[in-house]
Design a protein around this motif. Sequence first.
Motif, short mmCIF file in Angstrom:
data_model
loop_
_atom_site.label_atom_id
_atom_site.label_comp_id
_atom_site.label_asym_id
_atom_site.label_seq_id
_atom_site.Cartn_x
_atom_site.Cartn_y
_atom_site.Cartn_z
N LEU A 69 1.99 9.79 -3.65
CA LEU A 69 2.92 9.88 -2.66
C LEU A 69 4.19 10.73 -3.10
CD1 LEU A 69 3.89 8.68 -0.23
CD2 LEU A 69 5.18 6.69 -1.20
N ALA B 4 5.36 4.60 2.11
CA ALA B 4 5.66 6.09 2.86
C ALA B 4 6.45 5.68 3.92
CB ALA B 4 4.42 6.58 3.12
N ALA B 5 6.23 4.53 4.93
CA ALA B 5 6.73 4.17 6.08
C ALA B 5 8.19 3.66 5.61
CB ALA B 5 5.98 3.31 6.78
N THR C 119 0.97 -1.28 -0.08
CA THR C 119 -0.11 0.09 0.02
C THR C 119 0.80 1.34 0.02
OG1 THR C 119 -0.25 0.18 2.38
CG2 THR C 119 -1.69 -1.17 1.32
N LEU C 120 0.33 2.54 -0.41
CA LEU C 120 1.19 3.71 -0.40
C LEU C 120 1.56 3.89 1.19
CD1 LEU C 120 -0.49 6.49 -2.90
CD2 LEU C 120 1.51 4.84 -3.04
N GLY C 121 0.81 3.66 1.96
CA GLY C 121 1.19 3.63 3.44
C GLY C 121 2.17 3.10 3.80
N ASP C 122 2.34 1.73 3.56
CA ASP C 122 3.27 0.85 3.87
C ASP C 122 4.71 1.47 2.92
OD1 ASP C 122 1.57 -0.68 5.33
OD2 ASP C 122 1.79 -2.17 3.74
N THR D 11 -3.65 6.25 1.90
CA THR D 11 -2.75 5.34 2.36
C THR D 11 -2.96 4.10 1.99
OG1 THR D 11 -3.80 5.33 4.43
CG2 THR D 11 -1.97 6.62 4.30
N ALA E 250 2.86 10.09 5.21
CA ALA E 250 1.76 9.38 4.42
C ALA E 250 1.11 9.99 3.76
CB ALA E 250 1.10 8.42 5.66
N PRO E 251 0.42 9.55 2.42
CA PRO E 251 -0.36 10.40 1.36
C PRO E 251 -1.95 9.88 2.12
CG PRO E 251 0.30 8.32 0.71
CD PRO E 251 1.00 8.47 2.18
N THR F 157 -4.21 2.66 -0.69
CA THR F 157 -4.03 2.39 -2.31
C THR F 157 -3.29 1.35 -2.42
OG1 THR F 157 -4.83 4.81 -2.73
CG2 THR F 157 -3.82 3.19 -4.58
#
Length: 507
Positions: free
Chosen positions: A101, A28-29, A23-26, A39, A35-36, A41
Amino acid sequence: MPSASQYPAPRLDSRPAETFTATLGDLAARLEVAAPAATGTVFTGVALATDHVRAGDLFLGIKGAHAHGARFAAKAVEAGATAVLTDADGAALVPDGVPTLVVDDPRLAAGPASAFLYRDPVASMTSIGITGTQGKTTTAFYVAAAAGMAASGTIGSIGTTVGDDFFPPVLTTPEAPELQALFAVMREQGIGTVAVEASSHALVLGRVDGFAFDAGVFLNLGHDHRDYHPTQADYFAAKALLLTPPHAKVGIVDIDSHWGRVLAEQATVPVRTTSASGSEAADWRAEDVTLRAHGSEFTIRSPRGERVRFSTQLTGAFNVNNILAAVAALAESGRELADLAPGIAALPSVEGRLQRFDFGQSFTAIVDSAHKPEAINAALRAIRTTTPEGRLIAVLGANGNRDVAKRRMMGRFAAMFADVLIITDDNPYDDDPAEIRASLIDGARSSVVEITEIADRREAMAAAVRLARPEDTVVILGKGHERYHALAGGEIGWYDPDVLREVIEAL
Ligand SMILES: CC(=O)N[C@H]1[C@@H](OP(=O)(O)OP(=O)(O)OC[C@H]2O[C@@H](n3ccc(=O)[nH]c3=O)[C@H](O)[C@@H]2O)O[C@H](CO)[C@@H](O)[C@@H]1O[C@H](C)C(=O)N[C@@H](C)C(=O)N[C@H](CCC(=O)O)C(=O)O
Ligand SMILES: Nc1ncnc2c1ncn2[C@@H]1O[C@H](COP(=O)(O)OP(=O)(O)OP(=O)(O)O)[C@@H](O)[C@H]1O
């Protein structure tokens, strides 16, 4: 006889069969950025060119020399991309509503993002990165041969090999999304060792970011590939990046050249040095070298004092350096020295690298990829020193649209070793072919050599083989593994070994 002019159709996809999701959240981490909004997606692949986008991909919008990639975000979404990774300028170009992101430098995030999606595939194998102006391809094949071809992969200018499978080349070092996907394919196929040619472009453009090679090899630094680098120091700095953390865990440096000795002093990863010229200072040495027309034999001495006899079927003193580098890289990554000799001895050739062909002719016939001055010098010198008898008949052209200043020097180096030089066309593109040939001839005139000009490449090759007596060597320079001939009207399919066979059979 089946034509060798078609690449075998790959049996594998260049992306892994297993579906990976992130995911975009993972992501970003992992990249340690904010985080976008979207997150959750999900993406299942990564692409940095719209042509390469598959459904579910994360599209990387990178500012290039000509355009900001984020300009093409709408096209990427149309092709199936679910999200975009870009910088602040790029974010302004992404259509509203597309999950995005934002990072400082998307090019530097391409490797880590792709490695993250595919779960760091290269970590499951021994990975050797190879840089240098000359010898990358050959050394990569020596690494694979030494480690066992069936369970090894190579990535470089000939293409990508995965055991017996093969993907045609796009770049010498693929962009990070393709590179990491190929690593994931290799992991699925049980590949234990991968050798990657790391071009200076790749090192500067972050194509090999996001992982560390078990060993990074530096072979040499010439003047042949300077177009992209304004000065020799800049070119050296680009190559030296491979021996900078986090690119490699250990550096293998050939100290038989000036730049190797400089790098051995400056590298910021632990370094093991190699020498095929008897340097006492080297950790890994080749001793008792015997060069022959069809290869060489020598002893490799390890830093622990072990001595193992090696042999190769490939011509050229430089291949002793290449083998030493390949062997040191594998041994410093945990392989037993003695286990590496049989695979090296069994490697019959590397495509288009001083490759010998027997089509039933009486003379020696060789195809070599040398298309720059130093490579022509190295290739013809290697043939001349190991085959002093007979005449050396060389067929030479030069590419259009580049390297204008190098053409005279190419002619000059060829004339230093050849007895007969046939000047022809080699990918003139839309440059004036007659002008290219004139520069080559101009350079060649500095030495006493018989020069013939035959524009048509097939006719030039036919003339070379008609001239050859049993004791002579015919060498076709320039294309090596290439499958095309680029003329003003467009590219035509072409493979020098096939044409060579046809002109020999027509004798
Ligand atoms: C000089 C160089 O390396 N250029 C690389 C660079 O291109 P660029 O900066 O011109 O890109 P651009 O045209 O401005 O486009 C910007 C972005 O928009 C994307 N785009 C663009 C148009 C479009 O319709 N859709 C789309 O997605 C592009 O993929 C790119 O990501 O970024 C692109 C991808 O991001 C690379 O593919 C491209 O490599 C080109 C193809 C290339 O030919 N590189 C050669 C010189 C190279 O790398 N050679 C070395 C070997 C050198 C040697 O042996 O001496 C190699 O490793 O192969
Ligand atoms: N260690 C070396 N030192 C000098 N010359 C070499 C060395 N290894 C190979 N060569 C010469 O360079 C030619 C190209 O070799 P190779 O394809 O392995 O190099 P490369 O770095 O991959 O080059 P390219 O990227 O142009 O394909 C060989 O045919 C040979 O003539």
